[in-house]
Design a protein around this motif. Structure first.
Motif, PDB file in Angstrom:
ATOM      1  N   LEU A   1      44.317  29.044 -70.633  1.00  0.00           N
ATOM      2  CA  LEU A   1      44.510  30.065 -71.656  1.00  0.00           C
ATOM      3  C   LEU A   1      45.425  31.177 -71.129  1.00  0.00           C
ATOM      4  CD1 LEU A   1      40.834  30.323 -72.987  1.00  0.00           C
ATOM      5  CD2 LEU A   1      42.790  29.300 -74.180  1.00  0.00           C
ATOM      6  N   PRO A   2      46.067  31.929 -72.038  1.00  0.00           N
ATOM      7  CA  PRO A   2      47.029  32.951 -71.585  1.00  0.00           C
ATOM      8  C   PRO A   2      46.387  34.224 -71.059  1.00  0.00           C
ATOM      9  CG  PRO A   2      46.932  32.888 -73.991  1.00  0.00           C
ATOM     10  CD  PRO A   2      46.112  31.737 -73.505  1.00  0.00           C
ATOM     11  N   ASP A   3      45.085  34.443 -71.282  1.00  0.00           N
ATOM     12  CA  ASP A   3      44.433  35.687 -70.898  1.00  0.00           C
ATOM     13  C   ASP A   3      43.970  35.609 -69.445  1.00  0.00           C
ATOM     14  OD1 ASP A   3      42.909  37.929 -70.547  1.00  0.00           O
ATOM     15  OD2 ASP A   3      41.656  37.643 -72.317  1.00  0.00           O
ATOM     16  N   PRO A   4      44.581  36.362 -68.507  1.00  0.00           N
ATOM     17  CA  PRO A   4      44.195  36.252 -67.097  1.00  0.00           C
ATOM     18  C   PRO A   4      42.785  36.754 -66.827  1.00  0.00           C
ATOM     19  CG  PRO A   4      45.764  38.052 -67.404  1.00  0.00           C
ATOM     20  CD  PRO A   4      45.700  37.300 -68.696  1.00  0.00           C
ATOM     21  N   ARG A   5      42.310  37.714 -67.623  1.00  0.00           N
ATOM     22  CA  ARG A   5      40.957  38.234 -67.386  1.00  0.00           C
ATOM     23  C   ARG A   5      39.913  37.152 -67.656  1.00  0.00           C
ATOM     24  NH1 ARG A   5      36.471  40.709 -69.361  1.00  0.00           N
ATOM     25  NH2 ARG A   5      35.593  42.310 -67.973  1.00  0.00           N
TER      26      ARG A   5
ATOM     27  N   GLN B   1      35.542  33.599 -65.762  1.00  0.00           N
ATOM     28  CA  GLN B   1      34.980  32.248 -65.660  1.00  0.00           C
ATOM     29  C   GLN B   1      34.973  31.743 -64.219  1.00  0.00           C
ATOM     30  OE1 GLN B   1      33.301  31.110 -68.210  1.00  0.00           O
ATOM     31  NE2 GLN B   1      33.977  32.992 -69.243  1.00  0.00           N
ATOM     32  N   LEU B   2      35.924  32.189 -63.414  1.00  0.00           N
ATOM     33  CA  LEU B   2      35.872  31.858 -61.984  1.00  0.00           C
ATOM     34  C   LEU B   2      34.632  32.482 -61.346  1.00  0.00           C
ATOM     35  CD1 LEU B   2      39.437  32.077 -60.382  1.00  0.00           C
ATOM     36  CD2 LEU B   2      37.718  30.315 -59.950  1.00  0.00           C
ATOM     37  N   ASN B   3      34.335  33.710 -61.731  1.00  0.00           N
ATOM     38  CA  ASN B   3      33.131  34.355 -61.203  1.00  0.00           C
ATOM     39  C   ASN B   3      31.864  33.629 -61.643  1.00  0.00           C
ATOM     40  OD1 ASN B   3      33.967  36.473 -59.540  1.00  0.00           O
ATOM     41  ND2 ASN B   3      34.398  37.827 -61.272  1.00  0.00           N
ATOM     42  N   HIS B   4      31.816  33.256 -62.922  1.00  0.00           N
ATOM     43  CA  HIS B   4      30.656  32.484 -63.385  1.00  0.00           C
ATOM     44  C   HIS B   4      30.527  31.173 -62.608  1.00  0.00           C
ATOM     45  CE1 HIS B   4      30.055  35.443 -66.326  1.00  0.00           C
ATOM     46  NE2 HIS B   4      30.666  34.889 -67.381  1.00  0.00           N
TER      47      HIS B   4
ATOM     48  N   ALA C   1      34.309  30.516 -51.925  1.00  0.00           N
ATOM     49  CA  ALA C   1      35.763  30.372 -52.076  1.00  0.00           C
ATOM     50  C   ALA C   1      36.208  30.723 -53.491  1.00  0.00           C
ATOM     51  CB  ALA C   1      36.177  28.949 -51.730  1.00  0.00           C
ATOM     52  N   ALA C   2      35.444  30.298 -54.503  1.00  0.00           N
ATOM     53  CA  ALA C   2      35.791  30.637 -55.890  1.00  0.00           C
ATOM     54  C   ALA C   2      35.720  32.142 -56.104  1.00  0.00           C
ATOM     55  CB  ALA C   2      34.859  29.912 -56.854  1.00  0.00           C
ATOM     56  N   ALA C   3      34.707  32.780 -55.522  1.00  0.00           N
ATOM     57  CA  ALA C   3      34.572  34.227 -55.667  1.00  0.00           C
ATOM     58  C   ALA C   3      35.738  34.959 -54.995  1.00  0.00           C
ATOM     59  CB  ALA C   3      33.239  34.682 -55.069  1.00  0.00           C
ATOM     60  N   ARG C   4      36.190  34.485 -53.842  1.00  0.00           N
ATOM     61  CA  ARG C   4      37.332  35.137 -53.173  1.00  0.00           C
ATOM     62  C   ARG C   4      38.593  34.995 -54.015  1.00  0.00           C
ATOM     63  NH1 ARG C   4      36.323  39.000 -49.996  1.00  0.00           N
ATOM     64  NH2 ARG C   4      38.482  38.828 -49.271  1.00  0.00           N
ATOM     65  N   THR C   5      38.778  33.819 -54.634  1.00  0.00           N
ATOM     66  CA  THR C   5      39.937  33.637 -55.518  1.00  0.00           C
ATOM     67  C   THR C   5      39.858  34.590 -56.699  1.00  0.00           C
ATOM     68  OG1 THR C   5      40.122  31.304 -54.896  1.00  0.00           O
ATOM     69  CG2 THR C   5      41.207  31.978 -56.936  1.00  0.00           C
TER      70      THR C   5
ATOM     71  N   ALA D   1      41.542  39.534 -59.545  1.00  0.00           N
ATOM     72  CA  ALA D   1      41.113  40.799 -60.139  1.00  0.00           C
ATOM     73  C   ALA D   1      41.851  41.980 -59.516  1.00  0.00           C
ATOM     74  CB  ALA D   1      39.603  40.963 -59.979  1.00  0.00           C
ATOM     75  N   VAL D   2      42.140  41.884 -58.214  1.00  0.00           N
ATOM     76  CA  VAL D   2      42.935  42.925 -57.565  1.00  0.00           C
ATOM     77  C   VAL D   2      44.331  42.975 -58.172  1.00  0.00           C
ATOM     78  CG1 VAL D   2      44.038  43.609 -55.395  1.00  0.00           C
ATOM     79  CG2 VAL D   2      41.620  42.908 -55.417  1.00  0.00           C
ATOM     80  N   ASP D   3      44.937  41.788 -58.356  1.00  0.00           N
ATOM     81  CA  ASP D   3      46.277  41.739 -58.954  1.00  0.00           C
ATOM     82  C   ASP D   3      46.272  42.333 -60.361  1.00  0.00           C
ATOM     83  OD1 ASP D   3      47.170  40.514 -56.665  1.00  0.00           O
ATOM     84  OD2 ASP D   3      47.089  38.478 -57.493  1.00  0.00           O
ATOM     85  N   LEU D   4      45.174  42.118 -61.093  1.00  0.00           N
ATOM     86  CA  LEU D   4      45.089  42.613 -62.463  1.00  0.00           C
ATOM     87  C   LEU D   4      44.656  44.078 -62.512  1.00  0.00           C
ATOM     88  CD1 LEU D   4      45.405  41.503 -65.405  1.00  0.00           C
ATOM     89  CD2 LEU D   4      42.941  41.084 -65.388  1.00  0.00           C
TER      90      LEU D   4
END
Length: 699
Positions: free
Chosen positions: A480-484, A489-492, A509-513, A518-521
């Motif tokens: 999807l186009p929405d980065p948030r 969903q990565l956090n979930h 590893a998923a949480a670090r990604t 989130a930092v970039d956003l």
């Protein structure tokens, strides 16, 4: 004659028929009973036996209604056989789905119940034929088999039914009425109280018959299935093939007819191994074709019941194969057929009555695996591809829409009744809405479902399906186009990987990604959640220092972002990590801030309840670490009330753990054993379960 009947056990009518020539070839056991009652020995006995043999030689017609040959390799059904033999003076209905072995059981029991019966009769009532046998014709055939002369058999069908009831009432016969159509076909034939036993087999339960013993047959157990295959085919007796034999049995659905056909195919192909048979059965599209031999086939047996369905019943039968889970409730019927929901129960009852659907409890249903394959064939044959696709999409969207509504009502936390009803539906239909997610094809809908179920997931942490739910939503959000949405969903997914699937490294590893994205956003709230989920994964993996570091890094981010739910959870995480590191005073100080934070922050009600429960559990653990066992018990009692309201079995198990540890510290061995036993039963994974196991063993 009355004295002879009493002495021999042979009815007055049977003796009278022999004396008058209506019954000219008595059964050998009947003759033996009469000879014994008359006290015949030596030459007199031989003369009587010779006369009977000669008479049978002169009787040129074949015996009518002779029971079929019982199979030599009959397996199982010990419980059912016991129930029948204990009630051998009754009318007994053996019912079940096609191919489950009803006739085989009836014939087997009839072969065993020989003592005291003048005659054993069998009649196929052709209940699944387009034109079942009429009661009057059935009575005529049975009267002839009982050697009632043609001139004595009434012309009127109702009178003939009266005659057979009278004959069976006066005699001691064992009658098998196989393949009965319905109650109307049977009622005119059934005798009143007397010495005869009637064994009825039917695909229907025949609930309209009164005063009968009903025995429902289920498919075999895995052990019985394997036993039958070994009894039929020598290749299956090889111990090295045991695993393959079990898999063949599973693919046959443990259905006796399917197992017998599969075993026969194997036995008649001496060059085959069990693996060769398994390869052919593994193809679901060809399985029903493989399970046919000669004039016998599983699909043919199912087709006889299918032909008796109404038009609405056939439509429902084939469309139920769209259901992705193993079972379902009546709510799906209206979605699949477009019928009035109030008619759903009638349509389902029709399928159950004909043995094409199995009732599971009060309001759930399921297919036998092979019947499901047959229904899928009917769907492909009877409906065009476009109609099939439209029905499937309608069902998928209904399931996922209902899951979203249920998840949101649960997460709101305002109405406990709504939350309980929502949770019950989500748990019962988990296999169906998860299957709908797999087949959905709409990325935004998948994400919406996963997001709506976020709060509910905390109440069912032990369910392994969450890993797939959030893997699907993670992948869908990435498209999807929405980065948030991708970050959320990565956090979930990080939570599900660590908490539910116990894949701690993958979760971390998923949480670090998610944190880097989130930092970039520039999203502080999702940064704090990502660090929290990393801390959870580290804590569960036993890396307590890194867990504490992740929680401490996240705490100011949550405060700055104004994410009060995250802040509350992080406070708990820090307290838990300090406790695991043995820093119990610091842990206690942190954990006892929980009620204050709940009162002074606008947190989600479910989050608040979870925090009170978790805070109480780990406060008790910290007190145990400090040797303050009575205080720990008090904290545990308060935490139990919250855990019971929350409803997650694992949390209840954790409360029992701390209670058991506190009791053990006080020297109360019996209460400690009881609580630790409950903890072992409720905790299925992780260090807290291991702690419970070790302490229980020590006690």
């Amino acid at each position: 004659m009355e004295q002879l009947a009493e002495a021999s056990g042979v009815s007055v009518r049977a003796i009278s028929d022999m004396e008058r020539g209506h019954s000219r070839a008595p059964q050998p056991r009947t003759l033996a009973a009469l000879a014994s009652a008359l006290g015949l020995t030596g030459e007199e006995h031989d003369l009587l036996a010779g006369s009977a043999r000669a008479q049978r030689m002169r009787t040129v017609r074949p015996r009518l209604c002779e029971p079929p040959r019982a199979v030599d390799d009959f397996i199982g059904r010990d419980v059912e056989i016991g129930r029948i033999t204990r009630r051998a003076d009754k009318v007994i209905v053996v019912h079940g789905q096609p191919g489950v072995g009803k006739t085989a059981l009836a014939v087997h029991v009839a072969a065993r119940l020989t003592d005291g019966y003048e005659q054993r009769l069998y009649l196929d009532l052709r209940g699944v034929d387009p034109e079942p046998l009429e009661p009057g014709e059935a009575a005529r055939q049975l009267l002839r088999a009982l050697d009632v002369g043609p001139r004595r058999i009434a012309d009127d069908p109702d009178e003939r039914c009266s005659q057979i009831r009278a004959e069976l009432g006066d005699r001691r016969c064992l009658l098998i009425l196989d393949n009965a159509a319905d109650e109307a076909q049977l009622r005119p034939l059934l005798p009143g109280p007397g010495g005869s036993t009637v064994l009825i087999t039917s695909r229907r339960m025949l609930g309209g018959l009164e005063g009968v013993l009903r025995i429902g047959l289920d498919p075999f157990t895995p052990d019985e299935s394997a036993g039958l295959l070994r009894a039929i085919a020598g290749q299956a007796e090889d111990p090295a093939a045991a695993g393959q034999v079990d898999e063949v049995a599973r693919l046959c659905g443990h259905l006796p007819l399917a197992l017998r056909i599969a075993g026969t195919r194997l036995a008649t192909r001496t060059t085959w191994t069990v693996g060769n048979l398994l390869d052919r059965l593994a193809d679901a599209d060809r399985r029903l074709a493989v399970l046919s031999t000669g004039d016998t086939g599983v699909a043919a047996a199912f087709a006889l019941s299918h032909a008796q369905l109404s038009g609405e019943g056939r439509a429902l039968f084939r469309r139920l194969t769209h259901v992705p889970g193993l079972d379902f409730a009546a709510g799906l019927v209206a979605v699949l057929t477009g019928a009035d929901p109030h008619d759903a129960g009638d349509r389902l009852d029709e399928l159950v009555e004909l043995g094409l659907l199995q009732a599971e409890g009060a309001d759930r249903y399921r297919f036998h695996d092979l019947i499901r394959l047959f229904a899928a064939e009917r769907l492909r044959v009877e409906e065009p591809a476009g109609a099939r696709a439209a029905t499937r999409q309608r069902m998928i969207r209904w399931l996922l829409g209902t899951a979203i509504t249920a998840g949101r009502s649960f997460g709101a936390g305002d109405d406990v009744t709504d939350a309980d009803e929502a949770a019950a539906w989500l748990q019962a239909e988990s296999g169906n809405w998860l299957g709908a997610m797999r087949d959905c094809g709409d990325d935004q809908l998948i994400v919406d479902v996963a997001e709506a179920l976020h709060w509910f997931a905390d109440t069912m942490v032990a369910w392994p399906g969450w890993y797939e739910v959030y893997r699907l939503s993670r992948d869908a959000a990435a498209r999807l186009p929405d980065p948030r949405q991708r970050i959320v969903q990565l956090n979930h997914f990080a939570w599900a990987a660590a908490r539910c699937a116990h894949r701690y490294d993958e979760g971390a590893a998923a949480a670090r990604t998610a944190y880097r994205l989130a930092v970039d956003l520039g999203d502080l709230g999702e940064q704090s959640w990502a660090l929290q989920y990393e801390g959870d994964a580290r804590l569960l993996a036993g890396d307590h220092e890194r867990a504490l570091a992740a929680y401490r890094q996240a705490e100011p981010l949550a405060e700055t972002a104004g994410d009060h739910d995250s802040y509350l959870q992080l406070n708990l995480g820090i307290g838990m990590a300090l406790g695991e590191l043995g820093r119990h005073e610091e842990a206690l100080e942190r954990l006892r801030r929980t009620p204050y934070e709940i009162e002074n922050r606008p947190v989600n009600p479910r989050s608040a309840l979870a925090a009170r429960m978790t805070g109480g559990i780990h406060t008790a653990r910290a007190l145990i670490g400090l040797g303050r066992y009575r205080e720990a018990l008090e904290e545990g009692e308060a935490a139990m009330a919250f855990a019971l309201e929350f409803g997650e079995p694992g949390k209840i198990g954790q409360v029992h753990l701390v209670a058991g540890l506190a009791h053990a510290g006080l020297g109360a061995v019996d209460p400690a054993r009881a609580d630790l036993g409950h903890a072992v039963a409720l905790l299925h994974h992780g260090p807290m379960r291991q702690m419970a196991v070790e302490r229980l063993a020590a006690l």
